[in-house]
Design a protein around this motif. Structure first.
Motif, PDB file in Angstrom:
ATOM      1  N   ASP A 216       0.822  -1.212   0.000  1.00 18.58           N
ATOM      2  CA  ASP A 216       0.000   0.000   0.000  1.00 18.58           C
ATOM      3  C   ASP A 216       0.859   1.265   0.000  1.00 18.58           C
ATOM      4  N   GLY A 217       2.185   1.084  -0.052  1.00 17.89           N
ATOM      5  CA  GLY A 217       3.094   2.225  -0.117  1.00 17.89           C
ATOM      6  C   GLY A 217       3.341   2.886   1.232  1.00 17.89           C
ATOM      7  N   VAL A 218       2.826   2.272   2.295  1.00 17.31           N
ATOM      8  CA  VAL A 218       2.951   2.861   3.633  1.00 17.31           C
ATOM      9  C   VAL A 218       3.884   2.001   4.485  1.00 17.31           C
ATOM     10  N   LYS A 219       4.574   2.652   5.451  1.00 20.37           N
ATOM     11  CA  LYS A 219       5.472   1.907   6.352  1.00 20.37           C
ATOM     12  C   LYS A 219       4.670   1.209   7.445  1.00 20.37           C
ATOM     13  N   HIS A 220       4.992  -0.065   7.670  1.00 20.22           N
ATOM     14  CA  HIS A 220       4.332  -0.845   8.728  1.00 20.22           C
ATOM     15  C   HIS A 220       5.407  -1.552   9.548  1.00 20.22           C
ATOM     16  N   SER A 221       5.057  -1.868  10.802  1.00 21.23           N
ATOM     17  CA  SER A 221       5.982  -2.634  11.639  1.00 21.23           C
ATOM     18  C   SER A 221       6.094  -4.060  11.091  1.00 21.23           C
ATOM     19  N   LYS A 222       7.324  -4.587  11.105  1.00 26.07           N
ATOM     20  CA  LYS A 222       7.524  -5.964  10.640  1.00 26.07           C
ATOM     21  C   LYS A 222       6.976  -6.983  11.631  1.00 26.07           C
ATOM     22  N   TYR A 223       6.618  -6.522  12.811  1.00 27.31           N
ATOM     23  CA  TYR A 223       6.124  -7.447  13.836  1.00 27.31           C
ATOM     24  C   TYR A 223       4.598  -7.452  13.921  1.00 27.31           C
ATOM     25  N   ASN A 224       3.961  -6.671  13.063  1.00 24.07           N
ATOM     26  CA  ASN A 224       2.501  -6.661  13.036  1.00 24.07           C
ATOM     27  C   ASN A 224       1.995  -7.314  11.767  1.00 24.07           C
ATOM     28  N   LEU A 225       0.732  -7.731  11.826  1.00 23.87           N
ATOM     29  CA  LEU A 225       0.120  -8.359  10.650  1.00 23.87           C
ATOM     30  C   LEU A 225      -0.172  -7.288   9.603  1.00 23.87           C
ATOM     31  N   TYR A 226       0.346  -7.495   8.398  1.00 21.80           N
ATOM     32  CA  TYR A 226      -0.007  -6.611   7.287  1.00 21.80           C
ATOM     33  C   TYR A 226      -0.969  -7.355   6.366  1.00 21.80           C
ATOM     34  N   MET A 227      -2.021  -6.657   5.955  1.00 22.86           N
ATOM     35  CA  MET A 227      -2.981  -7.269   5.033  1.00 22.86           C
ATOM     36  C   MET A 227      -3.239  -6.331   3.863  1.00 22.86           C
ATOM     37  N   ASP A 228      -3.054  -6.847   2.647  1.00 20.94           N
ATOM     38  CA  ASP A 228      -3.429  -6.102   1.448  1.00 20.94           C
ATOM     39  C   ASP A 228      -4.916  -6.401   1.220  1.00 20.94           C
ATOM     40  N   GLY A 229      -5.758  -5.535   1.780  1.00 26.33           N
ATOM     41  CA  GLY A 229      -7.201  -5.778   1.804  1.00 26.33           C
ATOM     42  C   GLY A 229      -7.804  -6.049   0.440  1.00 26.33           C
ATOM     43  N   MET A 230      -7.381  -5.271  -0.561  1.00 26.53           N
ATOM     44  CA  MET A 230      -7.960  -5.438  -1.903  1.00 26.53           C
ATOM     45  C   MET A 230      -7.580  -6.790  -2.498  1.00 26.53           C
ATOM     46  N   ASP A 231      -6.310  -7.170  -2.287  1.00 28.62           N
ATOM     47  CA  ASP A 231      -5.848  -8.435  -2.846  1.00 28.62           C
ATOM     48  C   ASP A 231      -6.587  -9.606  -2.179  1.00 28.62           C
ATOM     49  N   VAL A 232      -6.762  -9.519  -0.867  1.00 29.46           N
ATOM     50  CA  VAL A 232      -7.433 -10.604  -0.151  1.00 29.46           C
ATOM     51  C   VAL A 232      -8.922 -10.650  -0.530  1.00 29.46           C
ATOM     52  N   PHE A 233      -9.508  -9.492  -0.728  1.00 31.47           N
ATOM     53  CA  PHE A 233     -10.916  -9.435  -1.154  1.00 31.47           C
ATOM     54  C   PHE A 233     -11.074 -10.101  -2.527  1.00 31.47           C
ATOM     55  N   ASN A 234     -10.167  -9.728  -3.440  1.00 33.86           N
ATOM     56  CA  ASN A 234     -10.206 -10.331  -4.785  1.00 33.86           C
ATOM     57  C   ASN A 234     -10.037 -11.839  -4.721  1.00 33.86           C
ATOM     58  N   PHE A 235      -9.110 -12.283  -3.876  1.00 31.63           N
ATOM     59  CA  PHE A 235      -8.847 -13.715  -3.690  1.00 31.63           C
ATOM     60  C   PHE A 235     -10.110 -14.430  -3.204  1.00 31.63           C
ATOM     61  N   ALA A 236     -10.770 -13.852  -2.201  1.00 31.13           N
ATOM     62  CA  ALA A 236     -11.961 -14.500  -1.631  1.00 31.13           C
ATOM     63  C   ALA A 236     -13.099 -14.562  -2.634  1.00 31.13           C
ATOM     64  N   THR A 237     -13.293 -13.470  -3.345  1.00 26.71           N
ATOM     65  CA  THR A 237     -14.466 -13.410  -4.226  1.00 26.71           C
ATOM     66  C   THR A 237     -14.196 -13.961  -5.626  1.00 26.71           C
ATOM     67  N   LEU A 241     -14.295 -18.383  -4.300  1.00 20.33           N
ATOM     68  CA  LEU A 241     -15.676 -18.557  -4.774  1.00 20.33           C
ATOM     69  C   LEU A 241     -15.730 -19.587  -5.919  1.00 20.33           C
ATOM     70  N   ASP A 242     -14.789 -19.481  -6.849  1.00 19.43           N
ATOM     71  CA  ASP A 242     -14.757 -20.439  -7.968  1.00 19.43           C
ATOM     72  C   ASP A 242     -14.551 -21.864  -7.465  1.00 19.43           C
ATOM     73  N   SER A 243     -13.688 -22.014  -6.446  1.00 21.36           N
ATOM     74  CA  SER A 243     -13.433 -23.352  -5.898  1.00 21.36           C
ATOM     75  C   SER A 243     -14.678 -23.921  -5.221  1.00 21.36           C
ATOM     76  N   ILE A 244     -15.432 -23.073  -4.525  1.00 22.46           N
ATOM     77  CA  ILE A 244     -16.649 -23.557  -3.860  1.00 22.46           C
ATOM     78  C   ILE A 244     -17.648 -24.029  -4.919  1.00 22.46           C
ATOM     79  N   LYS A 245     -17.776 -23.237  -5.980  1.00 24.66           N
ATOM     80  CA  LYS A 245     -18.694 -23.625  -7.070  1.00 24.66           C
ATOM     81  C   LYS A 245     -18.247 -24.958  -7.673  1.00 24.66           C
ATOM     82  N   GLU A 246     -16.946 -25.064  -7.904  1.00 22.94           N
ATOM     83  CA  GLU A 246     -16.388 -26.276  -8.503  1.00 22.94           C
ATOM     84  C   GLU A 246     -16.628 -27.489  -7.601  1.00 22.94           C
TER      85      GLU A 246
END
Lengths: 357, 72
Positions: A216-237, A241-246
């Protein structure tokens, strides 16, 4: 194809435990303004969660759930031949926490103990591994314990202070002729940086700079959980989702063939979008993240305890999917009798003997 | 789909008035341009335009015009 078939092993009990401390909008107003908090609630569906105090670990919560289950089931624990602990919040860097749980719970020496290091997909991986190990042996029972304390690796000054709740669960498996299971497990390791705590392991043992610039271009602590929200959202949906349908196509079943869709409790927006795409009506899609947040691998057993802990005498056909860090995901289905699903318990117990002085 | 309709869709996910939006408006200057809006945009593009937006494509959007030109 990573479809895993097992037979002769069934779930015979489910229990879940959470710590007593509740974090909600009221407690967060000390650090955040109310407009921000309301926005967070609206966007995630999370209104509160339970978080551990410093000394309480994921295994403490899982242990409490397992003891609760064993007390209710009244089985002889010397008949438990497999003990699996699923977590990314181990008690120690070494040894496996399952070995500590064996000692603490007085499980027999004739018991294979192993940890599975998985987060939100952990129940899927644990569920399949347990059945496979039992099928390949003569073990009468197997205990799958799950625990997570993600609240300990999030920056509580950032907006996701209420996103992750701490919880533990225990799922007991027994031999049962005629039971068949199909589980689909997949992994997208190329996106391992989308959800990560970069330090604390052995790759970056003593980081010169404890901060890193994330996607996200922002500095985060290496000891905290970082989540790329958009990427994870895309992955889930998409991928999930495709695997569940399959998976449903492979079984030749549709939403009408299941009583509930037990979806990993990541974000209400994701859950509702998946439910809609899979054509599950709202009443078949229970939600507990509003009160417990995202509890990682524990979320599906916790959801079942929240939904059926006080219901008796009914059999439910469950379609379940867990997905997240890894990125890893899975889809499975099973029948449960609501009599064997216990209500959620609360505990602040911790294993004082486990602290090495 | 008309340009007005696209503006209305954007105003809806940004929770602002259509009049506040113009092609040169910098997204970072909009209060509601945050993580949740970006997820709503992913869904909007998929549902309405059959387009799959990646996280890096969204990060590349600088102005309202960048999004509009993708809405086709």
């Amino acid at each position: 194809m990573p479809y895993f078939k097992t037979n002769g092993v069934a779930i015979s009990g489910i229990s879940a435990a959470v710590p007593t401390t509740v974090i909600n909008a009221e407690t967060l107003t000390k650090n955040f303004d109310s407009v921000y908090i309301q926005k967070f609630i609206k966007s995630t569906g999370i209104m509160s969660c339970h978080q551990t105090k410093d000394n309480q670990t994921a295994s403490d919560l899982g242990f409490a759930a397992a003891e609760n289950l064993l007390a209710a089931k009244r089985i002889d624990r010397s008949d438990i031949g497999v003990l699996i602990f699923v977590t990314t919040s181990s008690d120690y860097r070494k040894p496996s926490t399952s070995c500590v749980l064996q000692k603490r719970g007085n499980y027999p020496v004739d018991c294979a103990c192993m940890d599975i290091i998985h987060g939100c997909a952990g129940f899927m991986y644990g569920h399949q591994t347990m059945q496979a190990m039992m099928q390949a042996s003569e073990c009468r029972y197997g205990m799958l314990i799950l625990g997570e304390t993600t609240s300990k690796v999030i920056n509580k000054q950032e907006g996701n202070a209420m996103m992750f709740g701490d919880a533990g669960a225990a799922v007991l498996y027994e031999r049962k002729e005629g039971t068949k299971n199909l589980t689909l497990l997949r992994t997208l390791g190329e996106r391992f940086k989308s959800l990560i705590v970069p330090s604390g392991g052995f790759r970056d043992l003593n980081p010169k700079d404890p901060f890193f610039t994330a996607s996200d271009g922002v500095k985060h602590s290496k000891y905290n959980l970082y989540m790329d929200g958009m990427d994870v959202f895309n992955f889930a949906t998409r991928e999930v989702l495709d695997s569940i349908k399959e998976y449903m196509t492979k079984l030749g079943k549709g939403a009408n063939d299941f009583d509930i869709f037990a979806c990993h409790q990541a974000n209400n927006y994701i859950i509702q979008r998946m439910a809609k795409k899979l054509e599950f009506p709202k009443e078949k899609v229970p939600v507990c993240l509003d009160r417990y947040g995202n509890t990682s691998s524990v979320s599906i057993p916790l959801l079942l305890c929240d939904s059926y802990g006080k219901t008796n005498g009914k059999t439910k056909k469950v379609l379940a999917s867990g997905f997240g860090i890894g990125l890893a995901w899975g889809v499975t289905s099973f029948n449960i009798n609501t009599d064997i699903v216990l209500p959620i318990i609360e505990t602040d117990d911790c294993y004082s003997e486990g602290i090495i002085l | 789909m008309t340009k007005e309709q696209k503006y209305e869709m954007l105003a809806d996910i940004l929770e602002c008035d259509v009049e506040q939006l113009n092609e040169d408006l910098v997204l970072e200057s909009i209060d509601n341009w945050g993580s949740m809006t970006k997820l709503s945009l992913i869904v909007l593009m998929e549902d309405e335009f059959g387009k799959t937006l990646s996280s890096s494509e969204i990060t590349g959007f600088k102005t309202v015009g960048d999004i509009l030109s993708c809405m086709c």
